[in-house]
Design an enzyme around this catalytic site. Structure first.
Site, mmCIF file in Angstrom:
data_model
loop_
_atom_site.group_PDB
_atom_site.id
_atom_site.type_symbol
_atom_site.label_atom_id
_atom_site.label_comp_id
_atom_site.label_asym_id
_atom_site.label_seq_id
_atom_site.Cartn_x
_atom_site.Cartn_y
_atom_site.Cartn_z
ATOM 1 N N GLU A 17 10.923 -2.514 4.188
ATOM 2 C CA GLU A 17 11.267 -1.413 3.273
ATOM 3 C C GLU A 17 10.280 -0.314 3.342
ATOM 4 O OE1 GLU A 17 13.737 -1.366 0.770
ATOM 5 O OE2 GLU A 17 14.228 -3.792 1.271
ATOM 6 N N LYS B 30 0.448 -10.741 -0.138
ATOM 7 C CA LYS B 30 -0.551 -9.814 0.192
ATOM 8 C C LYS B 30 -0.435 -8.717 -0.543
ATOM 9 C CE LYS B 30 -3.559 -6.857 2.339
ATOM 10 N NZ LYS B 30 -3.516 -5.882 1.301
ATOM 11 N N CYS C 279 9.033 5.912 -3.120
ATOM 12 C CA CYS C 279 9.537 5.868 -1.576
ATOM 13 C C CYS C 279 10.880 6.762 -1.565
ATOM 14 C CB CYS C 279 9.900 4.360 -1.227
ATOM 15 S SG CYS C 279 10.991 3.355 -2.341
ATOM 16 N N GLU D 203 6.316 12.084 5.144
ATOM 17 C CA GLU D 203 6.154 11.622 3.744
ATOM 18 C C GLU D 203 4.996 11.953 3.290
ATOM 19 O OE1 GLU D 203 5.894 7.487 3.072
ATOM 20 O OE2 GLU D 203 7.504 7.704 1.297
HETATM 21 P P1 NDP Z 1 0.787 1.293 3.303
HETATM 22 O O1 NDP Z 1 1.706 1.140 4.262
HETATM 23 O O2 NDP Z 1 -0.688 1.753 3.320
HETATM 24 O O3 NDP Z 1 0.125 -0.339 2.811
HETATM 25 C C1 NDP Z 1 1.259 -1.420 2.511
HETATM 26 C C2 NDP Z 1 0.699 -2.697 2.377
HETATM 27 O O4 NDP Z 1 0.276 -2.921 3.637
HETATM 28 C C3 NDP Z 1 -0.414 -2.726 1.613
HETATM 29 O O5 NDP Z 1 -0.512 -4.081 1.085
HETATM 30 C C4 NDP Z 1 -1.574 -2.526 2.673
HETATM 31 O O6 NDP Z 1 -2.817 -3.158 2.540
HETATM 32 C C5 NDP Z 1 -1.069 -3.450 3.839
HETATM 33 N N1 NDP Z 1 -1.476 -3.016 5.227
HETATM 34 C C6 NDP Z 1 -2.174 -2.379 5.596
HETATM 35 N N2 NDP Z 1 -2.440 -2.360 6.952
HETATM 36 C C7 NDP Z 1 -1.991 -3.419 7.480
HETATM 37 C C8 NDP Z 1 -1.931 -4.123 8.609
HETATM 38 N N3 NDP Z 1 -2.483 -3.748 9.595
HETATM 39 N N4 NDP Z 1 -1.421 -5.444 8.503
HETATM 40 C C9 NDP Z 1 -0.822 -5.864 7.356
HETATM 41 N N5 NDP Z 1 -0.712 -5.284 6.193
HETATM 42 C C10 NDP Z 1 -1.397 -3.998 6.179
HETATM 43 O O7 NDP Z 1 1.383 1.701 2.098
HETATM 44 P P2 NDP Z 1 1.026 2.048 0.677
HETATM 45 O O8 NDP Z 1 0.373 0.933 -0.050
HETATM 46 O O9 NDP Z 1 0.192 3.531 0.779
HETATM 47 O O10 NDP Z 1 2.600 2.469 -0.268
HETATM 48 C C11 NDP Z 1 3.193 3.662 0.039
HETATM 49 C C12 NDP Z 1 4.054 3.497 0.968
HETATM 50 O O11 NDP Z 1 5.213 2.521 0.787
HETATM 51 C C13 NDP Z 1 4.951 4.971 1.366
HETATM 52 O O12 NDP Z 1 5.194 5.168 2.605
HETATM 53 C C14 NDP Z 1 6.138 4.286 0.581
HETATM 54 O O13 NDP Z 1 7.396 5.195 1.010
HETATM 55 C C15 NDP Z 1 6.373 2.956 0.813
HETATM 56 N N6 NDP Z 1 7.180 2.338 -0.210
HETATM 57 C C16 NDP Z 1 8.425 1.686 0.295
HETATM 58 C C17 NDP Z 1 9.416 1.457 -0.586
HETATM 59 C C18 NDP Z 1 10.946 0.917 -0.183
HETATM 60 O O14 NDP Z 1 11.405 0.348 -0.723
HETATM 61 N N7 NDP Z 1 11.443 1.389 1.021
HETATM 62 C C19 NDP Z 1 8.977 1.005 -1.971
HETATM 63 C C20 NDP Z 1 7.691 1.586 -2.319
HETATM 64 C C21 NDP Z 1 6.975 2.051 -1.112
HETATM 65 P P3 NDP Z 1 -4.041 -2.225 1.938
HETATM 66 O O15 NDP Z 1 -3.585 -1.464 0.866
HETATM 67 O O16 NDP Z 1 -5.062 -3.302 1.354
HETATM 68 O O17 NDP Z 1 -4.402 -1.628 3.077
#
Ligand code: NDP
Length: 503
Positions: free
Chosen positions: A259, A184, A293, A394
């Site tokens: 992650e 997803k 991240c 963050e």
């Molecule tokens: P989000 O947490 O907003 O979203 C991540 C994913 O989760 C998206 O596909 C999102 O879908 C999905 N999602 C959102 N709500 C739900 C739910 N209730 N149930 C299941 N899936 C859900 O993060 P971002 O996309 O904004 O990404 C940025 C974040 O990712 C930052 O916090 C960053 O630090 C972290 N990150 C961490 C990394 C690591 O390796 N530690 C690497 C890269 C990023 P949708 O977008 O369609 O809502």
């Protein structure tokens, strides 16, 4: 691969389930926006629980299907290598798609896509290296051993900032080991994952081994993370969403690999070349407009070089070119989402309110050319304190808070004073001090005299609220396999059926 930026323009993208591109059952589509113009540029399907059910059913069937389950390890590795070659062949198109979708620099995305095949090749090699072990047993004429096997259907939820690169670190080993997958992607950058699905078909993976359900987190994401037939979740995203997903998964007793976000400390001692350290700090926090991240967004500088460091950092920051991500001269492109821009503005304003000062940037660029996109200037905030909201949360934008420290003890305390523990960096010529830092810092990654260097050959992940589980290296095999214990009795002796045989 048929998908290109041109073919996506104005198109409607479908779901990828059981080897076919199919329309969502509810007939709903969502617009994806170009961050440089804030205009919609294509639509993707909004999957809901019914589509997620189909995708999980396809993946479950494929997991048991002899076409996949009884494929030899060598052949599975060969398929993953074939995928690597196809990714390499289409690296530049995939890079253009991601740049258009999330606004990241074309030069960075090309570098990511061109390096991804090496990662697929590395993990392909795992296919035929999985083995268990023979274990002693205090009984005669018995053989006791364990074996590692794939775990089943893995649900992968990815963010928008580097969709394919972040997916690769878990998808490649997962497939090499023999699992099946439902992905997803984020609603803010779905196109490259759908394009990859085409390459997966072209490589020859059996139907249902990889499935992609696009849509929102609220609908598709929730349905996937509550599904009872998933064996493991790999989530990359924010800490808050991670908490929610871990909660959903716990109801089905399903393990997760998380992650999550970060607020990483970047430390500079006075014994280094200041320009060199400034360059490292700039790369740590402003690359990708801060949307990484591992962003080193809290910078601690030894007091005796603090003023000199700030002057150099401000001068360097003011030379950063904010511009269109397709332009080879650009250093920082737009933020990926309108919400992200408001969030960054909000944190800068709250920092000022709490007493920090803007030494560089702090606003949207004035240039007419950039007025339609979600751009923000790289921003240096001085007189920061570790307890200010912009130093604790963050931001995921191009903002660094800088503060001085006097002693090593004070610096370690400041650096560890965070709920997060993803990455950290230190600039010093003193190896003893660097190693003391490495030993004491609460972070999954430590960079010494560098930042953002990474290798798929090492296991990476976070401590504290930055998550758990590891991506990369051989360690990742444990994440995607389960251990089974097997005991063979070759004594032929009849045992008392009412007494368990403990010895
Ligand atoms: P989000 O947490 O907003 O979203 C991540 C994913 O989760 C998206 O596909 C999102 O879908 C999905 N999602 C959102 N709500 C739900 C739910 N209730 N149930 C299941 N899936 C859900 O993060 P971002 O996309 O904004 O990404 C940025 C974040 O990712 C930052 O916090 C960053 O630090 C972290 N990150 C961490 C990394 C690591 O390796 N530690 C690497 C890269 C990023 P949708 O977008 O369609 O809502």
């Amino acid at each position: 691969m048929k998908t290109t930026v041109k073919s996506l323009e104005g198109s409607r993208q479908l779901l990828f389930i059981n080897g076919r591109f199919v329309a969502p059952k509810n007939g709903n589509y969502i617009a994806s926006y170009d961050p440089t113009t804030s205009e919609p540029w294509y639509e993707f399907a909004e999957a809901d629980a019914a589509d997620v059910d189909d995708a999980v059913a396809a993946a479950s069937k494929a997991f048991r299907d002899p076409a996949w389950r009884r494929m030899t390890q060598t052949d599975r590795g060969r398929l993953v290598r074939k995928l690597a070659d196809l990714v390499l062949q289409h690296a530049d198109e995939l890079a253009e798609i991601e740049t258009r979708d999330n606004g990241k620099l074309i030069k960075e995305m090309r570098a990511q896509m061109r390096s991804m095949p090496d990662s697929y090749h590395y993990f392909a090699g795992m296919a035929d290296k999985l083995h268990g072990e023979t274990i002693p047993v205090n009984k005669l004429d018995m053989l006791n051993f364990n074996m590692r096997e794939p775990i089943g259907v893995v649900g992968m939820i990815t963010p928008w900032n580097s969709p394919l690169m972040l997916l690769t670190g878990t998808l490649a080993p997962c497939l090499a080991i023999g699992n099946t997958v439902v992905i997803k992607p984020s609603e803010h950058a779905t196109a490259s994952t759908l394009a990859l699905a085409e390459l997966i078909t072209e490589a020859g993976f059996p139907d249902g081994v990889v499935n992609v359900v696009t849509g929102t987190g609220k609908s598709a994401g929730e349905a996937l993370t509550r599904h009872p037939r998933i064996a493991k979740y790999v989530f990359t995203g924010s800490t808050n969403t991670g908490r929610r997903i871990a909660g959903n998964a716990a109801m089905n007793l399903v393990p997760c690999s998380m992650e999550l976000g970060g607020k990483s400390p970047h430390v500079v001692f006075g014994d280094v070349d200041i320009e060199h350290a400034v360059n490292g700090v700039v790369s740590g926090v402003f690359a990708a407009a801060g949307q990484t991240c591992v962003a080193g967004s809290r910078c601690f500088v030894e007091a005796n070089v603090y003023d000199r460091f700030i002057d150099a950092l401000v001068a360097r920051t003011q030379r950063i070119r904010v511009g269109h991500p397709m332009d080879a001269e650009t250093d920082i492109g737009p933020l990926a989402l309108a919400d992200q821009l408001s969030k960054v503005e909000g944190y800068v304003a709250s920092g000022v309110k709490e007493g920090a000062k803007i030494a560089a940037g702090g606003k949207r660029p004035q240039s007419q050319d950039l007025s339609r996109g979600w751009y923000f200037e790289p921003t240096v905030m001085v007189e920061a304190q570790n307890d200010m909201a912009f130093m604790r949360d963050e931001i995921f934008g191009p903002v660094v808070g800088v503060m001085p420290f006097k002693t090593e003890e004070e610096m370690i305390e400041l650096a560890n004073d965070s709920n997060y523990g993803l990455a950290s960096g230190i600039w010093t010529q003193n190896i003893d001090r660097a190693m003391r830092f490495a030993n004491q810092i609460e972070a999954g990654t430590v960079w010494i005299n560098t930042y953002r260097a990474s290798s798929f050959m090492s296991a990476n992940g976070g401590f504290k609220e930055s998550g758990y589980g590891r991506r990369g290296g051989f360690e990742v095999m444990r994440e995607f396999t389960r251990l089974k214990n097997i005991i063979i009795d070759y004594s032929g002796a009849m045992q008392d059926p009412f007494v368990i045989r403990l010895k």
